[in-house]
Write a protein that holds these residues in place. Structure first.
Motif, PDB file in Angstrom:
ATOM      1  N   ARG A 130       0.830  -1.206   0.000  1.00 50.37           N
ATOM      2  CA  ARG A 130       0.000   0.000   0.000  1.00 50.37           C
ATOM      3  C   ARG A 130       0.867   1.260   0.000  1.00 50.37           C
ATOM      4  N   ALA A 131       1.975   1.241   0.723  1.00 45.30           N
ATOM      5  CA  ALA A 131       2.882   2.384   0.704  1.00 45.30           C
ATOM      6  C   ALA A 131       3.420   2.605  -0.705  1.00 45.30           C
ATOM      7  N   ALA A 132       3.753   1.524  -1.402  1.00 40.10           N
ATOM      8  CA  ALA A 132       4.236   1.639  -2.779  1.00 40.10           C
ATOM      9  C   ALA A 132       3.153   2.209  -3.689  1.00 40.10           C
ATOM     10  N   GLU A 133       1.927   1.779  -3.494  1.00 40.79           N
ATOM     11  CA  GLU A 133       0.817   2.298  -4.301  1.00 40.79           C
ATOM     12  C   GLU A 133       0.639   3.800  -4.098  1.00 40.79           C
ATOM     13  N   MET A 134       0.686   4.235  -2.855  1.00 47.24           N
ATOM     14  CA  MET A 134       0.551   5.659  -2.556  1.00 47.24           C
ATOM     15  C   MET A 134       1.688   6.460  -3.174  1.00 47.24           C
ATOM     16  N   LEU A 135       2.904   5.946  -3.031  1.00 49.81           N
ATOM     17  CA  LEU A 135       4.053   6.659  -3.576  1.00 49.81           C
ATOM     18  C   LEU A 135       3.964   6.761  -5.093  1.00 49.81           C
ATOM     19  N   HIS A 136       3.582   5.689  -5.735  1.00 45.41           N
ATOM     20  CA  HIS A 136       3.495   5.695  -7.197  1.00 45.41           C
ATOM     21  C   HIS A 136       2.387   6.630  -7.676  1.00 45.41           C
ATOM     22  N   GLU A 137       1.295   6.670  -6.941  1.00 51.71           N
ATOM     23  CA  GLU A 137       0.210   7.577  -7.326  1.00 51.71           C
ATOM     24  C   GLU A 137       0.643   9.035  -7.175  1.00 51.71           C
ATOM     25  N   ALA A 138       1.433   9.321  -6.160  1.00 53.13           N
ATOM     26  CA  ALA A 138       1.889  10.697  -5.942  1.00 53.13           C
ATOM     27  C   ALA A 138       2.981  11.101  -6.924  1.00 53.13           C
TER      28      ALA A 138
END
Length: 390
Positions: free
Chosen positions: A195-203
């Motif tokens: 989930r942290a990776a998903e958030m970072l990639h979205e940002a």
């Protein structure tokens, strides 16, 4: 790095200020300082020289600064690195500060050169900012790392330092801003590594991504889950996993016996060549060992993620980097702050006045400082520092 002139008295040893007052009362002299260190270093004088010239200009005077080595050169213990000639009145209160700007940078440059030359195919990221005692030390360390890195690039074709963690000093590495992706805190905030990776990639969708995988002690499991979640990034070589496992445990799936087995499969000569217990720890011990890096590479390749990069951090000192080289650890990037001087006492630069109004005169025991200076007077052997690249 550029304290205002009115701040210099507050930052200077008191006996230099008293000497300045004596010289003001009894008359100035033209003096020459010789500067040296007590251990081998890589020469990194630019910040000190720039500061001295800036002070001289502000005071309406000038200093004749003669460098005995080019920036990036090896300097032996006791070798006079540079000579500074000028008004005793204007120089005497500057010694405290210009010595602060020389020693630590030279040792950092030496250590940075060592790690880059030992691992020439590995990119390094300077992550020392959190370990520095304020902004001035941060600048000294970044400058030192850049000097050592450039030397390794020239001498052994190393990749060297590609950047650092803060915007303020990124220019030393030819960057407009610092580099980095996520801290452990972001994973705790997100609730899972994926989930942290998903958030970072979205940002930051346009940037390559490196994901920490040790937060939950599931380095292999979380690395593979992230790769499966972002197969396009993985296939394009735009995804990396960062090992930052602390020294209290082995990476997921390993213990000491299994670590031996991993190295025996991939680089048996390394495990047969260690000399100390510390070297053995770097190879098969807890934390980010050579075996841990090899094991991560095995698992990524086995799952079909051969283009996913491995980033390693946690205690990558020159000694640890030597063992990574000996084990041919398949690491792509190393994040390090461990090129910082391990013993601060080794960073102490020393200056002595060696001539007054052109007449050689130095305290007993420091005559070695005058030999090079006298040769320079005869041959005008002056080496100028290379200007900082824009």
């Amino acid at each position: 790095m550029q304290p205002e002139l009115n701040a210099i008295p507050q930052l200077t040893d008191k006996y230099f200020l008293k000497s300045k007052e004596v010289v003001r009362r009894f008359g100035d002299a033209r003096v020459t300082y010789g500067v040296f260190m007590r251990r081998p270093v890589t020469f990194a004088p630019r910040l000190a020289v720039d500061w001295l010239n800036a002070v001289a200009q502000a005071r309406g005077t000038s200093f004749d600064i003669k460098l005995n080595f080019k920036e990036g050169s090896w300097v032996g213990a006791g070798d006079p690195m540079l000579y500074i000639t000028g008004s005793f009145f204007h120089l005497v209160d500057l010694e405290t500060i210009f010595l602060q700007k020389i020693g630590a940078a030279c040792v950092a440059a030496y250590n940075a050169y060592t790690v880059c030359s030992d691992l020439p195919k590995v990119a390094f990221l300077a992550m020392d900012a959190r370990h520095c005692a304020g902004q001035e030390m941060m600048e000294l360390m970044a400058y030192g790392a850049s000097v050592g890195s450039e030397k390794a690039k020239k001498k052994v074709g190393a990749i060297g330092f590609v950047g650092n963690a803060t915007d303020a000093t990124a220019h030393f590495f030819g960057q407009s801003q610092g580099l980095g992706t996520m801290p452990h805190a972001l994973i705790g905030y997100a609730g899972s590594t994926v989930r942290a990776a998903e958030m970072l990639h979205e940002a930051f969708p346009e940037e390559p991504m490196t994901v920490l995988v040790d937060y939950y002690g599931q380095e292999i499991t979380d690395a593979l889950e992230v790769c499966r979640r972002f197969p396009d990034l993985a296939a394009a070589g735009r995804l990396g996993v960062r090992l930052d496992t602390h020294g209290g445990r082995h990476v997921e799936g390993l213990d000491m016996a299994q670590s031996y087995a991993v190295l025996d499969r991939n680089c048996p000569q390394a495990i047969r060549g260690y000399r100390t217990e510390q070297e053995l720890r770097y190879l098969i011990g807890t934390g980010v060992s050579a075996a841990a890096i090899w094991y991560m590479r095995e698992q990524l390749d086995k799952a079909g993620f051969r283009k996913v990069k491995i980033v390693a951090s946690s205690g990558f000192s020159p000694a640890k980097c030597r063992m990574m080289a000996a084990s041919e650890a398949p690491v792509d990037v190393i994040g390090t702050g461990s090129y910082l001087p391990e013993k601060w006492s080794e960073t102490y630069a020393t200056a002595d006045i060696i001539a007054y109004d052109g007449k050689p005169m130095v305290k007993l025991g420091r005559e070695f400082l005058t030999q090079r200076w006298e040769e320079m007077q005869r041959t005008a052997d002056i080496v100028q520092v290379e200007p900082e690249k824009a």
